[in-house]
Design a protein around this motif. Structure first.
Motif, PDB file in Angstrom:
ATOM      1  N   HIS A 162     -10.032   3.329   9.882  1.00  0.00           N
ATOM      2  CA  HIS A 162      -8.824   3.072  10.351  1.00  0.00           C
ATOM      3  C   HIS A 162      -9.037   1.599  11.239  1.00  0.00           C
ATOM      4  CE1 HIS A 162      -4.793   3.909  12.478  1.00  0.00           C
ATOM      5  NE2 HIS A 162      -4.305   3.524  11.210  1.00  0.00           N
ATOM      6  N   THR A 173     -11.180   7.928  12.084  1.00  0.00           N
ATOM      7  CA  THR A 173     -10.149   8.766  12.904  1.00  0.00           C
ATOM      8  C   THR A 173     -10.826  10.266  12.704  1.00  0.00           C
ATOM      9  OG1 THR A 173      -9.002   9.330  10.727  1.00  0.00           O
ATOM     10  CG2 THR A 173      -8.127   7.366  12.128  1.00  0.00           C
ATOM     11  N   ARG A 223       3.435   5.200   7.273  1.00  0.00           N
ATOM     12  CA  ARG A 223       2.169   4.879   7.518  1.00  0.00           C
ATOM     13  C   ARG A 223       1.280   5.400   6.768  1.00  0.00           C
ATOM     14  NH1 ARG A 223       4.721   1.516   9.772  1.00  0.00           N
ATOM     15  NH2 ARG A 223       4.821   1.171  11.912  1.00  0.00           N
ATOM     16  N   LYS A 224       0.033   5.155   6.416  1.00  0.00           N
ATOM     17  CA  LYS A 224      -1.113   5.759   5.516  1.00  0.00           C
ATOM     18  C   LYS A 224      -1.746   6.836   6.375  1.00  0.00           C
ATOM     19  CE  LYS A 224      -1.098   3.410   1.474  1.00  0.00           C
ATOM     20  NZ  LYS A 224      -0.536   4.089   0.472  1.00  0.00           N
ATOM     21  N   SER A 225      -1.806   6.518   7.557  1.00  0.00           N
ATOM     22  CA  SER A 225      -2.637   7.454   8.640  1.00  0.00           C
ATOM     23  C   SER A 225      -4.070   7.973   8.001  1.00  0.00           C
ATOM     24  CB  SER A 225      -1.602   8.402   9.145  1.00  0.00           C
ATOM     25  OG  SER A 225      -2.179   9.234  10.162  1.00  0.00           O
ATOM     26  N   PRO A 226      -5.019   7.313   7.584  1.00  0.00           N
ATOM     27  CA  PRO A 226      -5.933   7.706   6.807  1.00  0.00           C
ATOM     28  C   PRO A 226      -7.109   8.747   7.559  1.00  0.00           C
ATOM     29  CG  PRO A 226      -6.547   5.601   7.421  1.00  0.00           C
ATOM     30  CD  PRO A 226      -5.121   5.665   7.713  1.00  0.00           C
ATOM     31  N   ARG A 227      -7.532   9.724   7.081  1.00  0.00           N
ATOM     32  CA  ARG A 227      -8.897  10.510   7.385  1.00  0.00           C
ATOM     33  C   ARG A 227      -9.861   9.654   7.311  1.00  0.00           C
ATOM     34  NH1 ARG A 227      -9.778  16.562   6.192  1.00  0.00           N
ATOM     35  NH2 ARG A 227     -10.060  15.696   4.165  1.00  0.00           N
TER      36      ARG A 227
END
Lengths: 418, 88
Positions: free
Chosen positions: B53, B73, B46-50
């Motif tokens: 999203h 996020t 997962r990229k799970s960007p800050r």
């Protein structure tokens, strides 16, 4: 370094405590280090300490974006335990328990380790069977575990709701008597002070902007305080791992989520165990100051906010009052949130990476604090020897593609469901 | 409290929704040889960007439809919502 003792305390009393040495210095970064640890939380500080102590590597810097003690090491609920069923988790955590027991002496810093015991409550025959199995697995790994009946639980925590008219009646519980709590700030400060005294540079307010990698080998790090070269770099930034991974063009089996905790106003001593009410998504303990320390679910969606939303807190406390009705009389003193690496099997990663000289320590989910000493110890070994120690060999990065998952809770990849 | 605009029902509180994760993750195509790496990408990575999203939510206590939500996020600001079959 000045040793902390009753004698140094008395001696300094004569000068109004104005002549204590600083606990750690505030150095300007050198141009090059043997090892740079990114992240000055509990794990990063412990890693630097064990690099210096166990592996004689003192030319080390810790780079911290904020300040020592300001991240998750100061935001957790201070629980220390090793009540895991799987061998990898159990043996790793129990190794850590031994480090906890000697930590105050080892660091010459009172971390207030209090092995008061933890009870996981059970609410059905099936859950009692599951706890019996888990307890037996723990005992096979040399970890203390006691299966408690309803009556035994009632003797220990009579303030819980034992009436018949409850959604989740208490059938019994699994207790690890040697589990407990410690003062989390003291753990950070103690490791920082010792690491500093052995020559580690603790560089605060220094953000990592990028990395220098050439020919598949790490060369250094670019920071807000300039470029710093390093032979080896270790990442200890749980909660922000994905942000740094992106700068390295890596995609990890991790999502970043938010977890809240809260404390009530202080009350007289009442609860001398850590109690988890898993079926209700709630756990609590009482701090030495008398506050009830409580927590529960993740907020439930990807977040880097470091502060939570009310619906989750309301849910957690509703469940808390269902188990401990007296909580409804207490005023809330403080709530806060922290962000964490939720790994796809619920277990951490301590490993090398495909980039030579770059090491990864991440994926701690909501169990990072208790792992602080064992994580630092094994990560220091992994960095110094360029190979994982037996204790963290299961925490490999490639276990997701090879299928060797350590799915302690069997939750699958929906990391936000608990 | 988040307020999510369901494309079918309008603005509702987050209590009516459950989360469904990263909406950009695509299952490998059917009827073709799928490599371990492709499975790895789909199931675990997962990229799970800050920041921005795109994610799935289900209006579980409402119309029960799955929807896509574009959300920050870091600030929790919701920019836009889409029906599940709408391209973003």
């Amino acid at each position: 370094m000045q040793k902390y003792s009753i004698f140094s305390l008395i001696k300094n009393a004569f000068s109004n405590h104005e002549n204590w040495e600083v606990a750690w210095k505030d150095p300007t970064p050198k141009t090059e280090y043997d090892v740079i640890i990114i992240g000055g939380g509990g794990h990063g500080l412990a890693t630097a300490y064990y690099l210096a102590k166990e592996h004689n590597i003192q030319n080390v810097a810790i780079i911290e974006k904020g300040w020592i003690g300001g991240g998750n090491v100061g935001r957790n609920t201070t629980i220390i335990r090793s009540n895991y069923m799987h061998d990898e988790n159990g043996l790793f955590s129990e190794f850590g328990m031994n480090l906890w027991r000697n930590m105050s002496q080892d660091l010459n810093y009172n971390v207030m380790f209090s092995p008061r015991g933890i009870i996981n409550l059970a609410h059905s025959d099936a859950q009692m069977n599951a706890y019996s199995r888990r307890g037996n697995s723990m005992r096979l790994n040399g970890i203390d575990a006691v299966l408690l009946s309803r009556e035994e639980v009632k003797k220990i925590i009579p303030m819980a709701d034992f009436s018949n008219n409850v959604r989740f009646p208490i059938f019994g519980g699994l207790m690890q008597p040697s589990a407990g709590t410690a003062r989390h700030d003291a753990v950070a400060w103690g490791y920082a002070r010792q690491a500093d005294s052995m020559g580690v540079d603790i560089i605060q307010n220094c953000e990592v902007i990028g990395f220098d990698v050439s020919n598949g080998k790490i060369k250094g790090v670019r920071t807000s305080k300039g470029n710093i070269k390093a032979k080896k770099i270790g990442l200890c930034v749980a909660g922000s791992t994905n942000i740094l991974a992106e700068k390295l063009n890596m995609t990890l089996p991790i999502e970043t989520h938010l977890l809240q905790a809260c404390v009530s106003e202080p009350i007289k001593p009442l609860l001398d165990k850590v109690v988890t009410f898993g079926a209700g998504h709630f756990y609590c303990s009482q701090s030495d100051k008398g506050e009830m320390v409580m927590g529960g679910d993740l907020d439930g969606y990807n977040s880097y906010a470091q502060r939570g939303n009310l619906p989750t807190l309301q849910h957690v406390l509703t469940e808390g009052i269902a188990m401990f009705p007296f909580l409804s009389k207490l005023k809330m003193l403080r709530t806060w949130g922290g962000i964490m690496d939720m790994s796809m099997d619920g277990s951490p990663i301590i490993d090398k990476t495909h980039i030579e000289g770059l090491y990864l320590n991440c994926g701690w989910c909501y169990g990072g604090f208790k792992a602080t000493p064992a994580s630092g110890w094994t990560f220091a070994h992994t960095i110094a020897q360029d190979r994982p120690h037996e204790l963290n060999s299961g925490y490999s990065l490639n276990r997701f593609s090879t299928g060797n998952l350590i799915d302690e809770k069997g939750l699958g990849t929906k990391t936000w469901i608990s | 409290m988040l307020h999510i605009k369901c494309p079918h029902c309008g603005l509702r509180s987050q209590n009516e929704f459950t989360y469904g994760g990263d909406a950009t993750v695509k299952r490998p195509e059917l009827n073709k040889e799928i490599s371990d790496q492709e499975w790895d990408n789909f199931v675990y990575l997962r990229k799970s960007p800050r920041g921005n999203h795109l994610e799935l939510w289900q209006h579980i206590s409402g119309c029960r439809q799955w929807i896509k939500v574009e959300r920050d996020t870091l600030t929790h600001e919701i920019f836009k919502t889409f029906k599940a079959n709408e391209e973003v």
